[in-house]
Motif scaffolding. Structure first.
Motif, PDB file in Angstrom:
ATOM      1  N   GLN A 110      34.021 -19.594  10.395  1.00 15.02           N
ATOM      2  CA  GLN A 110      33.093 -20.641  10.835  1.00 15.02           C
ATOM      3  C   GLN A 110      33.083 -20.787  12.348  1.00 15.02           C
ATOM      4  OE1 GLN A 110      33.390 -24.419   8.853  1.00 15.02           O
ATOM      5  NE2 GLN A 110      33.711 -23.507   6.852  1.00 15.02           N
ATOM      6  N   ASP A 111      34.242 -20.683  12.969  1.00  9.28           N
ATOM      7  CA  ASP A 111      34.315 -20.831  14.426  1.00  9.28           C
ATOM      8  C   ASP A 111      33.480 -19.763  15.127  1.00  9.28           C
ATOM      9  OD1 ASP A 111      35.943 -23.037  14.334  1.00  9.28           O
ATOM     10  OD2 ASP A 111      37.812 -21.919  14.576  1.00  9.28           O
ATOM     11  N   THR A 112      33.506 -18.542  14.585  1.00  7.70           N
ATOM     12  CA  THR A 112      32.752 -17.444  15.199  1.00  7.70           C
ATOM     13  C   THR A 112      31.257 -17.703  15.124  1.00  7.70           C
ATOM     14  OG1 THR A 112      34.468 -15.807  14.692  1.00  7.70           O
ATOM     15  CG2 THR A 112      32.237 -14.973  15.042  1.00  7.70           C
ATOM     16  N   LEU A 113      30.763 -18.062  13.949  1.00 10.94           N
ATOM     17  CA  LEU A 113      29.334 -18.298  13.787  1.00 10.94           C
ATOM     18  C   LEU A 113      28.886 -19.502  14.601  1.00 10.94           C
ATOM     19  CD1 LEU A 113      26.673 -17.549  12.488  1.00 10.94           C
ATOM     20  CD2 LEU A 113      27.300 -18.932  10.497  1.00 10.94           C
ATOM     21  N   ARG A 114      29.673 -20.557  14.605  1.00 10.01           N
ATOM     22  CA  ARG A 114      29.303 -21.757  15.369  1.00 10.01           C
ATOM     23  C   ARG A 114      29.232 -21.459  16.862  1.00 10.01           C
ATOM     24  NH1 ARG A 114      33.373 -26.418  14.668  1.00 10.01           N
ATOM     25  NH2 ARG A 114      34.571 -25.007  15.978  1.00 10.01           N
ATOM     26  N   GLU A 115      30.205 -20.691  17.373  1.00  8.13           N
ATOM     27  CA  GLU A 115      30.207 -20.350  18.794  1.00  8.13           C
ATOM     28  C   GLU A 115      28.993 -19.495  19.156  1.00  8.13           C
ATOM     29  OE1 GLU A 115      33.218 -18.462  22.129  1.00  8.13           O
ATOM     30  OE2 GLU A 115      33.248 -17.648  20.103  1.00  8.13           O
ATOM     31  N   GLU A 157      28.705  -4.610   6.089  1.00  8.77           N
ATOM     32  CA  GLU A 157      27.316  -4.617   5.652  1.00  8.77           C
ATOM     33  C   GLU A 157      26.372  -4.479   6.854  1.00  8.77           C
ATOM     34  OE1 GLU A 157      29.586  -6.619   4.657  1.00  8.77           O
ATOM     35  OE2 GLU A 157      29.642  -6.700   2.471  1.00  8.77           O
ATOM     36  N   SER A 158      25.147  -4.017   6.570  1.00 12.71           N
ATOM     37  CA  SER A 158      24.107  -3.933   7.598  1.00 12.71           C
ATOM     38  C   SER A 158      23.004  -4.921   7.243  1.00 12.71           C
ATOM     39  CB  SER A 158      23.549  -2.508   7.682  1.00 12.71           C
ATOM     40  OG  SER A 158      24.536  -1.622   8.162  1.00 12.71           O
ATOM     41  N   ILE A 159      22.827  -5.923   8.081  1.00 15.46           N
ATOM     42  CA  ILE A 159      21.864  -7.002   7.813  1.00 15.46           C
ATOM     43  C   ILE A 159      21.148  -7.336   9.105  1.00 15.46           C
ATOM     44  CG2 ILE A 159      21.653  -9.459   7.229  1.00 15.46           C
ATOM     45  CD1 ILE A 159      24.101  -9.012   5.354  1.00 15.46           C
ATOM     46  N   ARG A 160      19.873  -7.645   9.001  1.00 13.39           N
ATOM     47  CA  ARG A 160      19.070  -8.067  10.151  1.00 13.39           C
ATOM     48  C   ARG A 160      18.165  -9.184   9.662  1.00 13.39           C
ATOM     49  NH1 ARG A 160      17.421  -5.502  15.065  1.00 13.39           N
ATOM     50  NH2 ARG A 160      15.298  -6.052  15.708  1.00 13.39           N
ATOM     51  N   ALA A 161      18.320 -10.393  10.226  1.00 15.60           N
ATOM     52  CA  ALA A 161      17.561 -11.549   9.753  1.00 15.60           C
ATOM     53  C   ALA A 161      17.231 -12.460  10.919  1.00 15.60           C
ATOM     54  CB  ALA A 161      18.361 -12.316   8.699  1.00 15.60           C
ATOM     55  N   ILE A 162      16.060 -13.114  10.848  1.00 16.87           N
ATOM     56  CA  ILE A 162      15.637 -14.062  11.870  1.00 16.87           C
ATOM     57  C   ILE A 162      15.748 -15.472  11.280  1.00 16.87           C
ATOM     58  CG2 ILE A 162      13.814 -14.737  13.474  1.00 16.87           C
ATOM     59  CD1 ILE A 162      12.634 -11.928  13.116  1.00 16.87           C
ATOM     60  N   ILE A 163      16.667 -16.266  11.828  1.00 12.30           N
ATOM     61  CA  ILE A 163      16.919 -17.612  11.321  1.00 12.30           C
ATOM     62  C   ILE A 163      16.099 -18.599  12.143  1.00 12.30           C
ATOM     63  CG2 ILE A 163      18.680 -19.337  10.827  1.00 12.30           C
ATOM     64  CD1 ILE A 163      20.739 -17.078  10.858  1.00 12.30           C
ATOM     65  N   PRO A 164      15.287 -19.445  11.519  1.00 10.61           N
ATOM     66  CA  PRO A 164      14.429 -20.374  12.269  1.00 10.61           C
ATOM     67  C   PRO A 164      15.228 -21.280  13.204  1.00 10.61           C
ATOM     68  CG  PRO A 164      13.860 -20.378   9.934  1.00 10.61           C
ATOM     69  CD  PRO A 164      15.124 -19.598  10.062  1.00 10.61           C
ATOM     70  N   GLY A 165      14.670 -21.543  14.378  1.00  8.89           N
ATOM     71  CA  GLY A 165      15.318 -22.440  15.320  1.00  8.89           C
ATOM     72  C   GLY A 165      15.513 -23.827  14.743  1.00  8.89           C
ATOM     73  N   ARG A 166      14.591 -24.272  13.891  1.00 12.08           N
ATOM     74  CA  ARG A 166      14.700 -25.591  13.257  1.00 12.08           C
ATOM     75  C   ARG A 166      15.988 -25.701  12.456  1.00 12.08           C
ATOM     76  NH1 ARG A 166      15.961 -29.331  10.656  1.00 12.08           N
ATOM     77  NH2 ARG A 166      14.766 -30.684   9.278  1.00 12.08           N
ATOM     78  N   ALA A 167      16.453 -24.578  11.900  1.00 17.87           N
ATOM     79  CA  ALA A 167      17.646 -24.604  11.056  1.00 17.87           C
ATOM     80  C   ALA A 167      18.915 -24.234  11.804  1.00 17.87           C
ATOM     81  CB  ALA A 167      17.453 -23.660   9.872  1.00 17.87           C
ATOM     82  N   ILE A 168      18.788 -23.407  12.836  1.00 19.92           N
ATOM     83  CA  ILE A 168      19.981 -22.821  13.447  1.00 19.92           C
ATOM     84  C   ILE A 168      20.889 -23.879  14.057  1.00 19.92           C
ATOM     85  CG2 ILE A 168      19.042 -22.359  15.755  1.00 19.92           C
ATOM     86  CD1 ILE A 168      20.979 -19.753  13.797  1.00 19.92           C
ATOM     87  N   GLY A 169      20.292 -24.884  14.714  1.00 18.92           N
ATOM     88  CA  GLY A 169      21.110 -25.935  15.303  1.00 18.92           C
ATOM     89  C   GLY A 169      21.818 -26.771  14.254  1.00 18.92           C
ATOM     90  N   ASP A 170      21.124 -27.064  13.148  1.00 16.16           N
ATOM     91  CA  ASP A 170      21.737 -27.839  12.069  1.00 16.16           C
ATOM     92  C   ASP A 170      22.883 -27.062  11.442  1.00 16.16           C
ATOM     93  OD1 ASP A 170      20.110 -30.099  12.286  1.00 16.16           O
ATOM     94  OD2 ASP A 170      18.534 -29.178  11.092  1.00 16.16           O
ATOM     95  N   ILE A 171      22.709 -25.755  11.279  1.00 16.43           N
ATOM     96  CA  ILE A 171      23.785 -24.934  10.720  1.00 16.43           C
ATOM     97  C   ILE A 171      25.021 -25.034  11.605  1.00 16.43           C
ATOM     98  CG2 ILE A 171      24.509 -22.565  10.257  1.00 16.43           C
ATOM     99  CD1 ILE A 171      21.589 -21.996   9.432  1.00 16.43           C
ATOM    100  N   GLY A 172      24.828 -24.898  12.911  1.00 17.00           N
ATOM    101  CA  GLY A 172      25.967 -24.976  13.822  1.00 17.00           C
ATOM    102  C   GLY A 172      26.702 -26.296  13.735  1.00 17.00           C
ATOM    103  N   LYS A 173      25.962 -27.388  13.578  1.00 12.78           N
ATOM    104  CA  LYS A 173      26.582 -28.714  13.514  1.00 12.78           C
ATOM    105  C   LYS A 173      27.285 -28.960  12.179  1.00 12.78           C
ATOM    106  CE  LYS A 173      23.384 -30.952  16.755  1.00 12.78           C
ATOM    107  NZ  LYS A 173      22.575 -29.754  17.090  1.00 12.78           N
ATOM    108  N   LEU A 174      26.926 -28.214  11.146  1.00 14.19           N
ATOM    109  CA  LEU A 174      27.527 -28.414   9.828  1.00 14.19           C
ATOM    110  C   LEU A 174      28.748 -27.531   9.599  1.00 14.19           C
ATOM    111  CD1 LEU A 174      24.305 -28.761   7.647  1.00 14.19           C
ATOM    112  CD2 LEU A 174      25.942 -30.558   8.231  1.00 14.19           C
TER     113      LEU A 174
END
Length: 373
Positions: A132-137, A189-206
């Motif tokens: 979680q720390d890695t993704l949040r950072e 794994e090999s993954i490529r995805a575009i995460i909406p800006g509307r969601a990305i900040g909320d994900i980081g805070k959660l």
């Protein structure tokens, strides 16, 4: 439905789910929270159809049921009852919620849960687990460069790439770019995805983080992402389309390289910004020479001049101008003792990295100006 719940725990769950709550929607049911009881827990769901958050709170369930309660109102009620240890919630067959805490009794009209959208369906998916720390950072270090509004929808999200044990997040808005890469050796794994800006900040805070805290990311073949935490699931509709080839934007060679003490540079830019933001030009100008950096800004309200000694300057003299907001974002986001600024000429992008982390890169386009030093 009838349950007893700790008020503080319930409020925490409501605040988590409410990040997906919307008040501007063509579907009024989405202004509510879906409340469902199960074995020893209440499930709270909020959705704006692009972002859905489901969180679970432990409670004493006396009778199972499900209904939709006005979201903002329910949160405000529980917030004002949080000084009490326990809240009793029940719902009758007309979907009226009865909320009791101490001597307080409140009735709220709800709606049938069958009207609420079902959870997004996850088709065949690929799953990775990250600290979680890695993704949040990574989110914190890139999200500010996501385009708020752009005809190219892909730029309104952050690109997440996972390949060969590397996890990379990139955001750009046409004027600047933020790039962060981490090595996660056990993720193949090999993954490529575009995460909406509307969601990305909320994900980081959660993401609460912690040394042993992980998050599972499930990427569905139907364009959805599910993030699984201990008590919360987050569903995101990904942005379709091909992201810009950001690697081609990064210069491979430079003529001028400067190393600066970050805190000193931050303070200089912050003071110069006071005048730059008073006008409609919004510019600061860098003049590098003789191991010195001079920073100038001006507007109809006045002008500012700053000077600081550079730790190192290679390649000679350089004068270049930037939008002050973009430079402020860089120096406020980077966390390092020293920062490296790489220049080619006054019309080419400046590439900025912490001296001790070359996997964290900022690219800022200059502003064309007739100014000469």
């Amino acid at each position: 439905m009838r349950l007893h719940c700790n008020s503080a725990a319930l409020l925490e769950g409501l605040q988590t789910a409410s990040r997906a709550l919307t008040t501007r929607t063509a579907n009024p049911i989405l202004e509510g929270l879906l409340i469902e009881t199960g074995a020893g827990q209440v499930r709270i769901t909020a959705s704006d159809e692009r972002l859905t958050i489901l969180t679970r709170v432990e409670c004493d369930v006396r009778e199972n049921g499900r209904g939709v309660i006005p979201g903002k109102l329910f949160i405000d009620i529980v917030r004002r009852l949080q000084d009490n240890d326990s809240i009793e919630i029940s719902m009758n067959d007309r979907f009226v919620f009865n909320i009791v805490s101490g001597a307080t009794v409140i009735n709220v009209a709800g709606q049938d849960a069958d009207l609420y959208p079902a959870l997004p369906q996850m088709a065949e998916s690929s799953e990775v687990t990250l600290p979680q720390d890695t993704l949040r950072e990574m989110i914190q270090k890139t999200e500010f460069a996501i385009a708020a509004d752009d005809a190219r929808e892909v730029l309104t999200g952050a690109l997440l790439e996972i390949a060969g044990g590397d996890v990379t997040m990139v955001a750009l808005d046409g004027f600047r770019m933020a790039y962060k890469r981490e090595k996660i050796s056990d993720v193949l794994e090999s993954i490529r995805a575009i995460i909406p800006g509307r969601a990305i900040g909320d994900i980081g805070k959660l993401l609460p983080g912690g040394e042993d805290a992980f998050v599972s990311l499930c990427f569905s073949a139907n364009g959805r992402l599910q993030l699984r935490l201990k008590n919360t699931d987050i569903y995101v509709t990904l942005i379709g389309g091909e992201y810009i080839n950001y690697r081609r934007l990064l210069p491979t060679s430079f003529k001028v390289r400067a190393v600066a003490a970050l805190e000193t540079l931050r303070q200089c830019i912050d003071r110069a910004a006071l005048l730059a933001r008073e006008g409609n030009v919004n510019l600061i100008r860098f003049h590098l020479h003789d191991d010195m950096l001079e920073i100038d800004s001006n507007s109809q309200m006045g002008d500012a001049h700053e000077e600081m000694e550079l730790e190192q300057l290679e390649g000679g003299e350089m004068t270049i101008a930037f939008n002050v907001r973009y430079m402020l974002d860089v120096v406020r986001t980077v966390d390092a003792e020293k920062i490296v600024l790489n220049f080619t000429d006054s019309l080419s992008p400046c590439v900025i990295t912490p001296e001790d982390d070359l996997d964290y890169v900022h690219l800022v386009l200059p502003v064309r100006t007739g100014y000469t030093a």
